[in-house]
Each structure stands twice: as C-alpha cells, then as structure tokens.
Design an enzyme around this catalytic site. Structure first.
Site, PDB file in Angstrom:
ATOM      1  CG  ASP A   9      -1.905   1.132   1.241  1.00 45.34           C
ATOM      2  OD1 ASP A   9      -2.002   1.853   0.223  1.00 45.34           O
ATOM      3  OD2 ASP A   9      -2.581   1.321   2.269  1.00 45.34           O
ATOM      4  CG  ASP A 104      -2.786   3.420  -2.845  1.00 45.40           C
ATOM      5  OD1 ASP A 104      -3.908   2.891  -2.879  1.00 45.40           O
ATOM      6  OD2 ASP A 104      -2.276   3.845  -1.795  1.00 45.40           O
ATOM      7  CD  GLU A 105      -5.379  -1.286  -0.307  1.00 43.73           C
ATOM      8  OE1 GLU A 105      -5.824  -0.116  -0.354  1.00 43.73           O
ATOM      9  OE2 GLU A 105      -5.894  -2.189   0.380  1.00 43.73           O
TER      10      GLU A 105
HETATM   11  P1  TTP Z   1      -5.297   5.141   0.800  1.00 43.91           P
HETATM   12  O1  TTP Z   1      -4.289   4.043   0.581  1.00 43.91           O
HETATM   13  O2  TTP Z   1      -6.452   4.872   1.686  1.00 43.91           O
HETATM   14  O3  TTP Z   1      -4.564   6.422   1.383  1.00 43.91           O
HETATM   15  P2  TTP Z   1      -3.142   7.020   1.079  1.00 43.91           P
HETATM   16  O4  TTP Z   1      -2.339   6.145   0.182  1.00 43.91           O
HETATM   17  O5  TTP Z   1      -3.339   8.431   0.602  1.00 43.91           O
HETATM   18  O6  TTP Z   1      -2.486   7.120   2.509  1.00 43.91           O
HETATM   19  P3  TTP Z   1      -1.934   5.942   3.435  1.00 43.91           P
HETATM   20  O7  TTP Z   1      -2.141   4.662   2.693  1.00 43.91           O
HETATM   21  O8  TTP Z   1      -0.480   6.273   3.644  1.00 43.91           O
HETATM   22  O9  TTP Z   1      -2.729   6.039   4.686  1.00 43.91           O
HETATM   23  O10 TTP Z   1      -5.865   5.624  -0.586  1.00 43.91           O
HETATM   24  C1  TTP Z   1      -5.079   5.689  -1.745  1.00 43.91           C
HETATM   25  C2  TTP Z   1      -5.471   6.869  -2.597  1.00 43.91           C
HETATM   26  O11 TTP Z   1      -6.857   6.807  -2.919  1.00 43.91           O
HETATM   27  C3  TTP Z   1      -5.270   8.196  -1.900  1.00 43.91           C
HETATM   28  O12 TTP Z   1      -3.962   8.717  -2.093  1.00 43.91           O
HETATM   29  C4  TTP Z   1      -6.341   9.055  -2.480  1.00 43.91           C
HETATM   30  C5  TTP Z   1      -7.437   8.111  -2.884  1.00 43.91           C
HETATM   31  N1  TTP Z   1      -8.557   8.188  -1.927  1.00 43.91           N
HETATM   32  C6  TTP Z   1      -9.629   9.027  -2.228  1.00 43.91           C
HETATM   33  O13 TTP Z   1      -9.657   9.670  -3.271  1.00 43.91           O
HETATM   34  N2  TTP Z   1     -10.653   9.140  -1.314  1.00 43.91           N
HETATM   35  C7  TTP Z   1     -10.655   8.450  -0.135  1.00 43.91           C
HETATM   36  O14 TTP Z   1     -11.599   8.587   0.671  1.00 43.91           O
HETATM   37  C8  TTP Z   1      -9.546   7.572   0.150  1.00 43.91           C
HETATM   38  C9  TTP Z   1      -9.508   6.789   1.440  1.00 43.91           C
HETATM   39  C10 TTP Z   1      -8.537   7.477  -0.779  1.00 43.91           C
HETATM   40 MG    MG Z   2      -2.184   4.085   0.502  1.00 46.42          MG
END
Ligand code: TTP
Ligand code: MG
Length: 405
Positions: A9, A104-105
């Site tokens: 992730d 991203d995951e």
């Molecule tokens: P996440 O993996 O949930 O968040 P992140 O990568 O920004 O942060 P971290 O993993 O370090 O906690 O989500 C991945 C991407 O998806 C994030 O960069 C932006 C998008 N996203 C949204 O657009 N809306 C949302 O509500 C969430 C949770 C994520």
């Molecule tokens: Mg993330």
C-alpha cells in the site's frame, strides 16, 4: 492450503506523487482534493497535514479550518493512473496472482515464487526498494499467511513500513485487544451492533462467538473465524469486466436550474465514460443517469440499450432519461454504463480514433461543434483534455457561468 501473501500500500499516494514531482512541497502539509471555497472532500493528504487532523473523505472546509496554512491541490488522476501502471509492472514480476484493490494497493500471491516466508520477506523488502529507486515513492509492505493478516501487517508500521505476521497465532496476539473494526467486513454498522452487546474488542468477540454468530448469521461466522486468525480467501486477479459500472460525475459550484446546460454536460460526461470504457476494452448494455438535487436528495434512472459503447449512444440515452426527471435545481450530475462485457475487445478501437465513416462518430462531431458554438469553446479540438478531472470540472464551471446558470 498454505499461502504466502504480500500486501503493498503506497503511503499518502496522491500527495506523495505530487511531492515527488515538486520538491518544494516536501515537508509541507499538502491536501489533495477540492480547493478551499469549493464544494467537495479531501482525497488524501501528506502525513504533515495528518498531524493537524486532516483526513481522507473530510469536507474540505473542515480541512481548511484545521489546516489553513496547508497547500491545497486538485488531484491529477491521469498521472496517478500512469504511476499505478508502473507499480503493477513491478508487482507482477513477483506475484503468481495479483489482486489490485485500488490504484495504490494490491495483494500479491507469492506462495510459489517465494517458497517460504523468509524469501517472501526478502521479496517484500526488494519491492519496497525498487519502488523507491525506480519511482521515487515510498510504500508499506505486509507479509503474512493470509490476506487479512497481510493487510494488517502493511498498516502496522505505516508509513514506509515493513512487517511480517507469520502465523494465525501471531495475528491473533497482535489484534486481541484492538477494536472489532480491525476485522475485515466489520464496518460502522456491524460495529454498532456489537458495541450494543458490550463486545468491543476481538477478545470480547472470541469469548462470545456463538452469540455473535446468532446475531450476524453468515457474517458472524466469518468474523469469529477471522478472530481466530482463519482467512482462506485466495488472491483473485481483478478482471475489469467484474467492475459493476464505469462512470463519471461532476458537482457544480452552484446548483444548476437550466436543464439545457445539464444536457450539454451529459455529452461531456458521456465522452469521458466512452474513453474510460475503451481504455479497458469494455462496453456496456445499460446507461444510468445520476442526479443529486440541491436539497441533497439523490436519484438514479437507468435504461438498457442495445450497445452503450459510443459516447453518442450513452449521451442519447442519458439525455432521454434526463427529460423524464423532476426539474429542480441540481447539485451533481453523473453518467455511467453497466452490464459490462469485454466482447469484441480486440476489435474496438479507442473511441477517439474510430473510423470517420461511423455514423456515431460523425454525429458526435456535430454535437461537439454545436456545443462549441454555444459556449465559445473548441470542444472538438480538445476532447482528450476533457478526460482529466480538473479540466472537465473547469470546463463545466465555465459552461455554467456562460449559460447564465
Ligand atoms: P489510501 O491508501 O487509503 O490512502 P493514502 O495512500 O493516501 O495514505 P496511506 O495509505 O499512507 O494512509 O488511498 C489511496 C489513494 O486513494 C489516496 O492517495 C487518495 C485516494 N482516496 C480518495 O480519493 N478518497 C478516499 O476517501 C480515500 C480513502 C482514498
Ligand atoms: Mg495508501
């Protein structure tokens, strides 16, 4: 079956990409999403912004109140999509099966390629290193015997984290005194039901397993098994046709009363949907129109169609649906296609380059020309740019202001 799974992730994904591309943003609280003064939410933010309490999905006004000195920025989805493609190319080298959960995951099944947990852990470190070196980004990696444990592991030391959960026992020990929400599928609603019974932690849940199974049925059985560390779900490669729909929507800065304008916006949305469907080689057999009225009441109207594969076909159906809904000020409008299939995938050329003799393509150009004249914009010459979220939003706002709406 014994499994070895990696969960990767990216850290603060959209924000990290922007910081990488503009180092002057480094160390600053960066908030990606709507701009202050616009309607909308935070997509994500840098860890510096998180210190102020800013979070994903938070209303942007709230984020601005918490962090007025933050740098606010619209997301650039095309860019993140491209980075996601690069990530996939790296991940695929290590996985015999790859399940993408978001841009991203992903879960990587490395059971065969790694052979044992130590080598899987070495792979996990190598993936982190490569993503840093080749893409200039940091991520968190979890290594475990199951999907749930791998995801828990990747969250454990975030950001730039690395963690291994080798066995169900190790997983249970780690989460025993945590809130029941750590268990996959336990969301807000399920949690409330459990809290009402005084079940707050995984430990509570284990002690009262039969009660939970009685209360929640199938889901109860699943979570009580999970509370014992059991999760046999395989890593399932994502197939685009499993997506239920492909759609685009826009929220207006001010509610729109002019349904003529809404219809024009539908054409742009239909072009975006066509583009997205083409890029994954899919077509739909139905069109959905989505509206949110100014009072937040939302409606959707759907219709099956012969082939919802061209922007014109999507537009015509959506426009016909729009003619039949109640006329009140509208806050958000969206178009999507559903009943997706990948047939004729190899035959379908990207919509923009479709054969010029195609009647739909000609009609689309006529529509675009008329739209261009009405608003004084060169739509036909800039279709590609409309696919970007920010340009679409700006264009639609321009249209709204110039239609007197
Ligand atoms: P996440 O993996 O949930 O968040 P992140 O990568 O920004 O942060 P971290 O993993 O370090 O906690 O989500 C991945 C991407 O998806 C994030 O960069 C932006 C998008 N996203 C949204 O657009 N809306 C949302 O509500 C969430 C949770 C994520
Ligand atoms: Mg993330």
């Amino acid at each position: 079956m014994e499994q070895i799974i990696l969960h990767v992730d990216m850290d603060a994904f959209y924000a990290s990409v922007e910081i990488r591309d503009d180092p002057s943003l480094r160390g600053k609280p960066l908030i990606i999403g709507a701009m202050p003064g616009e309607r909308g939410v935070v997509a994500t933010c840098s860890y510096e912004a998180r210190k102020f309490g800013v979070r994903s999905a938070m209303n942007v006004q709230e984020a601005y109140r918490l962090c007025p000195n933050g740098v606010f920025m619209h997301p650039n989805m095309e860019k993140y999509r491209a980075v996601s493609g690069q990530l996939h190319r790296i991940w695929r080298e290590y996985a015999s099966a790859l399940e993408a959960v978001a841009f991203d995951e992903a879960y990587l099944d490395v059971t065969e390629k790694a052979g044992d947990l130590d080598r899987a852990a070495a792979m996990g470190r190598e993936i982190k290193e490569r993503i840093r070196r080749e893409l200039g980004l940091s991520c968190s990696v979890g290594v475990a015997y199951s999907k749930t444990a791998a995801k828990t592991a990747s969250e454990e030391k975030k950001p730039d984290g690395f963690f291994v959960i080798p066995t169900p026992e190790a997983f249970v020990n780690l989460i025993l005194d945590r809130d029941v929400r750590v268990l996959y599928t336990v969301g807000e609603m399920t949690a409330e039901k459990l809290y009402a019974l005084g079940i707050r932690t995984v430990r509570d849940l284990r002690e009262r397993a039969s009660e939970v199974e009685g209360l929640l049925g199938k889901q109860g059985t699943w979570i009580t098994r999970l509370a014992r560390g059991i999760d046999d779900r395989p890593v399932t490669p994502y197939r685009p046709e499993d997506a239920k729909s492909i759609g685009r929507e826009v929220t207006f800065q001010k509610d729109v009363e002019d349904f003529g304008l809404l219809k024009d916006v539908l054409l742009l949305l239909a072009l975006c949907v066509e583009h997205r469907a083409d890029s994954v080689g899919l077509r739909g057999k139905g069109v959905t129109l989505k509206l949110t009225y100014g009072d937040r009441k939302g409606i959707t109207r759907s219709q099956l169609v012969e082939d919802a594969d061209s922007a014109v076909a999507i537009y015509r159906t959506a426009a016909a649906l729009l003619d039949r809904v109640e006329r009140r000020p509208v806050r958000l409008v969206g178009v999507s296609i559903y009943h997706l299939s990948g047939e004729e995938m190899q035959l379908s050329l990207p919509g923009y380059f479709r054969d010029g003799t195609d009647g739909d393509a000609e009609e689309r150009d006529r529509y675009l020309e008329a739209l261009g004249e009405k608003y004084g914009l060169d739509f036909a010459g800039h279709v590609e740019q409309l696919y970007g979220a920010e340009t679409l939003h700006r264009t639609v706002e321009y249209m709204r202001k110039h239609s007197g709406g």
